[in-house]
Design a protein around this motif. Structure first.
Motif, PDB file in Angstrom:
ATOM      1  N   ILE A  33       0.834  -1.209   0.000  1.00 37.77           N
ATOM      2  CA  ILE A  33       0.000   0.000   0.000  1.00 37.77           C
ATOM      3  C   ILE A  33       0.860   1.248   0.000  1.00 37.77           C
ATOM      4  O   ILE A  33       0.598   2.220  -0.715  1.00 37.77           O
ATOM      5  N   LYS A  34       1.942   1.233   0.794  1.00 35.24           N
ATOM      6  CA  LYS A  34       2.845   2.380   0.840  1.00 35.24           C
ATOM      7  C   LYS A  34       3.485   2.631  -0.527  1.00 35.24           C
ATOM      8  O   LYS A  34       3.700   3.766  -0.932  1.00 35.24           O
ATOM      9  N   GLN A  35       3.819   1.571  -1.235  1.00 32.58           N
ATOM     10  CA  GLN A  35       4.438   1.716  -2.557  1.00 32.58           C
ATOM     11  C   GLN A  35       3.449   2.321  -3.546  1.00 32.58           C
ATOM     12  O   GLN A  35       3.824   3.074  -4.435  1.00 32.58           O
ATOM     13  N   LEU A  36       2.181   1.955  -3.406  1.00 30.91           N
ATOM     14  CA  LEU A  36       1.187   2.498  -4.323  1.00 30.91           C
ATOM     15  C   LEU A  36       0.947   3.980  -4.106  1.00 30.91           C
ATOM     16  O   LEU A  36       0.621   4.706  -5.036  1.00 30.91           O
ATOM     17  N   ILE A  37       1.118   4.416  -2.863  1.00 32.63           N
ATOM     18  CA  ILE A  37       0.854   5.825  -2.544  1.00 32.63           C
ATOM     19  C   ILE A  37       2.030   6.660  -2.888  1.00 32.63           C
ATOM     20  O   ILE A  37       2.860   6.847  -3.419  1.00 32.63           O
TER      21      ILE A  37
END
Length: 84
Positions: A80-84
């Motif tokens: 999720i952090k990578q997507l943001i």
């Protein structure tokens, strides 16, 4: 000289010789175990060890499941952090 209770029971026919020997043997075995301070029933020890192993296996499985769930949540959070 007075005869033992076992001899008296044998004479009256209440106890046969085989049963009398078995009782004497069991009594000696029990006394020997008490003198050595050991547990009287090794089968109980075996059962306790098997139960302890089963409990440990169950506990380990639960810990592994919790660990796996935690690592999956961590991986999802990282994605999720990578997507943001």
């Amino acid at each position: 000289m007075a005869s033992s209770l076992l001899d008296q029971l044998q004479k009256t026919g209440l106890v046969d010789a085989r049963k009398a020997k078995q009782v004497v043997k069991d009594k000696r075995k029990q006394d020997k175990v008490q003198r050595k301070g050991q547990q009287p029933a090794p089968d109980d020890n075996k059962r306790q060890l098997e139960q302890a192993k089963a409990d440990k296996i169950t506990k380990d499985r639960l810990l592994n499941l919790a660990r796996n769930e935690k690592s999956e949540r961590k991986a999802i959070a990282a994605q999720i952090k990578q997507l943001i």
